[in-house]
Design a protein around this motif. Structure first.
Motif, PDB file in Angstrom:
ATOM      1  N   TYR A   9       0.824  -1.199   0.000  1.00  0.00           N
ATOM      2  CA  TYR A   9       0.000   0.000   0.000  1.00  0.00           C
ATOM      3  C   TYR A   9       0.866   1.261   0.000  1.00  0.00           C
ATOM      4  O   TYR A   9       0.620   2.199  -0.781  1.00  0.00           O
ATOM      5  CB  TYR A   9      -0.927   0.003   1.221  1.00  0.00           C
ATOM      6  CG  TYR A   9      -1.618   1.319   1.440  1.00  0.00           C
ATOM      7  CD1 TYR A   9      -2.654   1.719   0.617  1.00  0.00           C
ATOM      8  CD2 TYR A   9      -1.205   2.173   2.461  1.00  0.00           C
ATOM      9  CE1 TYR A   9      -3.278   2.936   0.812  1.00  0.00           C
ATOM     10  CE2 TYR A   9      -1.817   3.383   2.654  1.00  0.00           C
ATOM     11  CZ  TYR A   9      -2.856   3.763   1.831  1.00  0.00           C
ATOM     12  OH  TYR A   9      -3.460   4.975   2.027  1.00  0.00           O
ATOM     13  N   THR A  13       1.126   4.084  -2.985  1.00  0.00           N
ATOM     14  CA  THR A  13       0.838   5.485  -2.699  1.00  0.00           C
ATOM     15  C   THR A  13       1.990   6.382  -3.120  1.00  0.00           C
ATOM     16  O   THR A  13       1.779   7.434  -3.741  1.00  0.00           O
ATOM     17  CB  THR A  13       0.556   5.669  -1.192  1.00  0.00           C
ATOM     18  OG1 THR A  13      -0.471   4.778  -0.793  1.00  0.00           O
ATOM     19  CG2 THR A  13       0.139   7.095  -0.897  1.00  0.00           C
ATOM     20  N   TYR A  17       2.022   9.165  -6.160  1.00  0.00           N
ATOM     21  CA  TYR A  17       2.382  10.549  -5.872  1.00  0.00           C
ATOM     22  C   TYR A  17       3.501  11.030  -6.788  1.00  0.00           C
ATOM     23  O   TYR A  17       3.454  12.133  -7.325  1.00  0.00           O
ATOM     24  CB  TYR A  17       2.810  10.674  -4.409  1.00  0.00           C
ATOM     25  CG  TYR A  17       3.240  12.064  -4.012  1.00  0.00           C
ATOM     26  CD1 TYR A  17       2.304  13.041  -3.737  1.00  0.00           C
ATOM     27  CD2 TYR A  17       4.584  12.396  -3.903  1.00  0.00           C
ATOM     28  CE1 TYR A  17       2.686  14.315  -3.370  1.00  0.00           C
ATOM     29  CE2 TYR A  17       4.977  13.669  -3.541  1.00  0.00           C
ATOM     30  CZ  TYR A  17       4.029  14.623  -3.271  1.00  0.00           C
ATOM     31  OH  TYR A  17       4.416  15.878  -2.920  1.00  0.00           O
TER      32      TYR A  17
END
Length: 58
Positions: A9, A13, A17
């Protein structure tokens, strides 16, 4: 959540980004900052914030 799921996870992420254009990241940060509620309201409730707003308006 297992540690492998958590690492997956976090990696997703971070990659998401990094893949965003720089101006889009900056826009997101500004929107997030503007969406925050005021400190007095967050910590003390609506009454102290209302008194503060009343005195600030004068």
């Amino acid at each position: 959540m297992k540690s492998n799921d958590y690492v997956k996870y976090i990696t997703q992420t971070v990659v998401k980004y990094i893949d965003q254009p720089k101006d889009e990241r900056k826009k997101y940060r500004i929107e997030k900052k503007n969406a925050k509620e005021p400190f007095l309201l967050k910590w003390f409730g609506i009454i102290p914030y209302a008194i503060y707003a009343l005195f600030k308006r004068k």
